[in-house]
Design a protein around this motif. Structure first.
Motif, PDB file in Angstrom:
ATOM      1  N   LEU A  93       1.020  -1.209  -0.201  1.00  0.00           N
ATOM      2  CA  LEU A  93       0.302  -0.139  -0.249  1.00  0.00           C
ATOM      3  C   LEU A  93       1.086   1.515  -0.504  1.00  0.00           C
ATOM      4  O   LEU A  93       1.734   1.190   1.296  1.00  0.00           O
ATOM      5  CB  LEU A  93      -0.832  -0.345   1.220  1.00  0.00           C
ATOM      6  CG  LEU A  93      -2.367  -0.862   1.407  1.00  0.00           C
ATOM      7  CD1 LEU A  93      -1.385  -2.144   1.604  1.00  0.00           C
ATOM      8  CD2 LEU A  93      -2.895  -0.642   2.489  1.00  0.00           C
ATOM      9  N   ARG A  94       0.866   2.182  -0.992  1.00  0.00           N
ATOM     10  CA  ARG A  94       1.899   3.339  -0.671  1.00  0.00           C
ATOM     11  C   ARG A  94       1.185   4.402  -0.675  1.00  0.00           C
ATOM     12  O   ARG A  94       1.587   5.523  -0.541  1.00  0.00           O
ATOM     13  CB  ARG A  94       2.402   3.047  -2.754  1.00  0.00           C
ATOM     14  CG  ARG A  94       3.318   2.035  -3.888  1.00  0.00           C
ATOM     15  CD  ARG A  94       3.040   2.268  -4.683  1.00  0.00           C
ATOM     16  NE  ARG A  94       4.143   1.598  -5.124  1.00  0.00           N
ATOM     17  CZ  ARG A  94       5.589   1.189  -5.661  1.00  0.00           C
ATOM     18  NH1 ARG A  94       6.100   2.436  -6.025  1.00  0.00           N
ATOM     19  NH2 ARG A  94       6.004   0.920  -6.158  1.00  0.00           N
ATOM     20  N   PHE A 357      -6.687   3.312   0.795  1.00  0.00           N
ATOM     21  CA  PHE A 357      -6.240   4.418   1.538  1.00  0.00           C
ATOM     22  C   PHE A 357      -5.821   3.924   2.431  1.00  0.00           C
ATOM     23  O   PHE A 357      -7.256   2.939   3.471  1.00  0.00           O
ATOM     24  CB  PHE A 357      -6.983   5.689   1.500  1.00  0.00           C
ATOM     25  CG  PHE A 357      -6.545   6.453   2.101  1.00  0.00           C
ATOM     26  CD1 PHE A 357      -5.337   7.363   2.066  1.00  0.00           C
ATOM     27  CD2 PHE A 357      -7.662   7.126   3.106  1.00  0.00           C
ATOM     28  CE1 PHE A 357      -5.004   8.124   3.513  1.00  0.00           C
ATOM     29  CE2 PHE A 357      -7.463   8.359   4.059  1.00  0.00           C
ATOM     30  CZ  PHE A 357      -6.429   8.519   4.512  1.00  0.00           C
ATOM     31  N   ALA A 358      -4.795   3.841   3.955  1.00  0.00           N
ATOM     32  CA  ALA A 358      -4.938   3.311   4.816  1.00  0.00           C
ATOM     33  C   ALA A 358      -3.909   4.325   6.116  1.00  0.00           C
ATOM     34  O   ALA A 358      -3.411   5.780   5.584  1.00  0.00           O
ATOM     35  CB  ALA A 358      -4.349   2.169   4.678  1.00  0.00           C
ATOM     36  N   SER A 387     -10.641  -1.922   9.882  1.00  0.00           N
ATOM     37  CA  SER A 387     -10.113  -2.810   9.393  1.00  0.00           C
ATOM     38  C   SER A 387      -9.615  -2.698   7.724  1.00  0.00           C
ATOM     39  O   SER A 387     -10.383  -2.701   6.606  1.00  0.00           O
ATOM     40  CB  SER A 387     -10.590  -4.396  10.200  1.00  0.00           C
ATOM     41  OG  SER A 387     -10.023  -5.000   9.018  1.00  0.00           O
ATOM     42  N   LEU A 388      -8.528  -3.085   7.581  1.00  0.00           N
ATOM     43  CA  LEU A 388      -8.533  -3.309   6.163  1.00  0.00           C
ATOM     44  C   LEU A 388      -8.673  -4.620   5.196  1.00  0.00           C
ATOM     45  O   LEU A 388      -8.110  -5.010   4.473  1.00  0.00           O
ATOM     46  CB  LEU A 388      -6.617  -2.882   5.774  1.00  0.00           C
ATOM     47  CG  LEU A 388      -6.763  -1.441   6.560  1.00  0.00           C
ATOM     48  CD1 LEU A 388      -4.856  -1.107   6.057  1.00  0.00           C
ATOM     49  CD2 LEU A 388      -7.302  -0.188   5.988  1.00  0.00           C
ATOM     50  N   GLY A 439      -7.495  12.220   2.625  1.00  0.00           N
ATOM     51  CA  GLY A 439      -8.824  11.099   2.429  1.00  0.00           C
ATOM     52  C   GLY A 439      -8.072  10.669   1.298  1.00  0.00           C
ATOM     53  O   GLY A 439      -7.109  10.454   1.309  1.00  0.00           O
ATOM     54  N   PRO A 440      -9.082   9.304   0.640  1.00  0.00           N
ATOM     55  CA  PRO A 440      -7.972   8.434   0.100  1.00  0.00           C
ATOM     56  C   PRO A 440      -7.750   9.342  -1.500  1.00  0.00           C
ATOM     57  O   PRO A 440      -6.797   9.030  -2.149  1.00  0.00           O
ATOM     58  CB  PRO A 440      -9.457   7.503  -0.664  1.00  0.00           C
ATOM     59  CG  PRO A 440     -10.245   7.629   0.504  1.00  0.00           C
ATOM     60  CD  PRO A 440     -10.518   9.236   0.756  1.00  0.00           C
TER      61      PRO A 440
END
Length: 631
Positions: A93-94, A357-358, A387-388, A439-440
């Motif tokens: 995840l970038r 997005f994380a 939770s992803l 945000g994302p």
């Protein structure tokens, strides 16, 4: 691409104070969806594969390793073959956001909550992780896991307490950024010992820690475990240089600074390779979730040359900042808060990139989801993360994610405190600081003076084109939300306040003789010519005073002492608490002894004040306040 609007853990546990958490995060849509529908966490892999044992968790945290400090992130000089392979075999995840510095990021990783809500608003002495926060290992320990903390002593427990009281069964920690021949703190034998055991070690700190981790992995292979590996690389100082690796970088034309920095990164990469090899050799690789993440973005000597708009242009900096991001550690520009996140779980999490997005707050709820541990297993404050799992299990799924709030913690836009602390947090204005709401896709910056900027961080990762005028509705909505988060953090979350001094609690970190202590810089207020750096400075004039809050866990008579430097130069001091006043009885350059106070249980104010004197005085540095419980 599917969007999963209903997440099993959600970004909050609704049974626990949903309204308060939604008030800070603004995730009402997710909350409402959770009320109406429950989604099974069973995946396609679960249906096709035989049942697995509960997964082990290896959480690896590097220190100040930025977005471009990896081979897999297109840095053509630094060698990170083991982390590169981890990224190839796991989900990458970038678009991941962490905190702007070490303590804020780690507090979010370990609690699943925004750092301001946990009491952390910077690095020590502004690292005030509250004692009522529940830490990651508490959930896993309650779920039957063995837990071990190894690494940098930054937020492994609540402020001034011991890691095993936070849930780690064992701990081997160190501070002071000792890269070689360190003095490390080890948990002594026993279930709940009341102090650390300090030992001198020979060798590279990261390799000593890795040796311990390898032994743990081998010994605990028949029981699920959580291992936290918090390396201190590549945090400054880059001395001593690891000459096993540095010559390669000098030959590549790197400066001595970058050669030193990259030598430590390569050293850590080799250590991580040993951990991964041990998992494979013991047959635990398929039963272990490996998470790799840096605590925050890049820092280094060149970082001091950042301009007010977050730009740095030096040869050293450009070698590391291969993506051309704005900013550095401590700032909320992307190079301060954006780092890659890797999650590997063979046979369950497909390898490859994710558009998800994380944020740092997501790590704890995600790991609990995979471990099958209900977060109700221990009492805790509401999570701010989600939770992803569904996005990790299915590359075509996006989990709906709330916007996240971040703030600059040093330099222009930090919370300025002329005397080093904030006596009146509600007086702080959003417009005087540099904060972001992310945000994302969009990221809003509020900068000192009230300047507002909006960036599309997906298509403009370098934050070069301000869209605030082109997207007025998005800008207005995000600005209002940013202001609401700021107000909530201060007025409801208790942000920007120094921690109380906790005494009389057996879990409190204390001296070997049982003496409790607190940092003298943890003031609530001062008067006269006093100010705080990492210590309290002043007491040269009559009327100089410092006010504290004590949290007394055990009623009793406490002898009180101050420690510091050149203390005989101070005006005569007295201490007042619980309706009693005691005066100094003996002073040396390093210590001032007082009498005994009978302190009741609970939270009470304590004041140290300077009186009149005819002797020549000057400002002194007070480092700690000590409390010895009289027998």
């Amino acid at each position: 691409m599917k969007t999963d609007k209903v997440n099993r853990r959600g970004f909050l546990r609704l049974m626990m104070s949903t309204s308060a958490a939604v008030a800070f995060t603004g995730s009402a849509s997710v909350a409402n969806a959770m009320r109406s529908k429950t989604v099974s966490s069973e995946t396609a892999a679960d249906k096709l594969s035989p049942p697995r044992k509960r997964p082990n968790v290896l959480l690896i945290i590097s220190d100040d390793q930025g977005y471009g400090d990896f081979g897999f992130m297109d840095n053509q000089i630094v060698r990170t073959p083991n982390i590169d392979e981890l990224a190839r075999a796991g989900a990458l995840l970038r678009n991941y956001s962490t905190g702007a510095a070490c303590s804020p990021a780690r507090s979010m990783l370990y609690t699943g909550r925004n750092h301001l809500l946990t009491g952390v608003w910077g690095v020590p002495i502004r690292q005030n992780l509250r004692t009522d926060e529940t830490m990651m290992p508490a959930f896993f320990k309650a779920g039957g896991y063995e837990t071990f903390y190894i690494g940098k002593d930054d937020c492994p427990a609540q402020v001034h307490t011991l890691p095993w009281f936070a849930g780690w069964n064992d701990a081997l920690a160190g501070g002071g950024y000792q890269h070689k021949d360190p003095v490390l703190r080890r948990k002594p034998d026993g279930e709940m010992p009341l102090q650390w055991q300090n030992n001198k070690y020979e060798g590279w700190t990261s390799e000593i820690w890795t040796d311990e981790a390898v032994n743990f992995i081998k010994e605990k292979k028949d029981k699920p475990w959580l291992l936290t590996m918090a390396y201190i690389i590549p945090h400054l100082p880059w001395e001593p240089v690891d000459e096993r690796y540095a010559p390669y970088y000098r030959e590549k034309g790197c400066s001595d600074n970058i050669a030193a920095c990259f030598s430590h990164i390569e050293q850590m990469d080799a250590c991580i390779g040993r951990l991964l090899d041990t998992l494979a050799q013991t047959g635990q690789d398929r039963d272990t979730i490996v998470v790799f993440v840096s605590d925050n973005g890049q820092t280094g000597p060149s970082a001091r040359e950042v301009d007010k708009d977050g730009h740095i242009d030096t040869p050293d900096w450009n070698i590391r900042n291969v993506a051309g991001l704005r900013g550095s550690k401590t700032l909320v520009w992307e190079n301060g808060v954006r780092v890659p996140l890797i999650v590997r779980y063979p046979g369950v999490i497909p390898a490859g990139g994710r558009n998800q997005f994380a944020a740092a707050e997501d790590i704890l709820p995600t790991l609990l989801d995979y471990a099958g541990i209900d977060d109700d297993i221990v009492s805790h404050k509401p999570f701010c993360g989600v939770s992803l799992r569904r996005a990790l299990d299915d590359k075509d799924t996006l989990v709906e994610h709330p916007e996240i709030f971040r703030m600059t913690i040093w330099g222009e836009g930090m919370v300025k405190a002329p005397r080093g602390f904030v006596p009146d947090p509600p007086s702080l204005r959003l417009e005087d600081h540099h904060v972001s709401l992310c945000g994302p896709k969009y990221k809003l910056h509020v900068r000192p003076g009230g300047r507002v900027e909006l960036y599309d961080k997906v298509n403009d990762i370098q934050e070069t084109r301000d869209l605030s005028k082109e997207q007025p509705k998005i800008t207005a909505r995000m600005l209002a939300e940013c202001r609401r988060r700021w107000d909530y953090a201060i007025n409801e979350g208790g942000a920007f306040r120094m921690a109380p001094i906790l005494i009389g609690d057996p879990s409190t970190w204390k001296y070997p003789d049982g003496t409790y202590w607190g940092y003298a810089g943890k003031v609530q207020d001062v008067s006269g010519e006093m100010y705080v750096t990492n210590v309290l400075q002043g007491f040269a004039l009559a009327g100089d005073s410092a006010a504290y809050q004590l949290d007394v866990a055990k009623q009793g008579k406490y002898a009180i002492r101050l420690t510091g430097k050149e203390l005989t130069n101070a005006a005569p001091l007295s201490i007042t608490a619980a309706g009693q006043t005691i005066t100094q009885q003996k002073a040396t350059d390093n210590s001032i002894e007082f009498g005994v106070l009978n302190l009741p249980k609970g939270k009470i104010p304590l004041t140290v004040a300077a009186g009149e004197t005819e002797k020549k005085t000057k400002a002194v540095s007070v480092e700690r306040i000590l409390f010895s419980l009289a027998q």
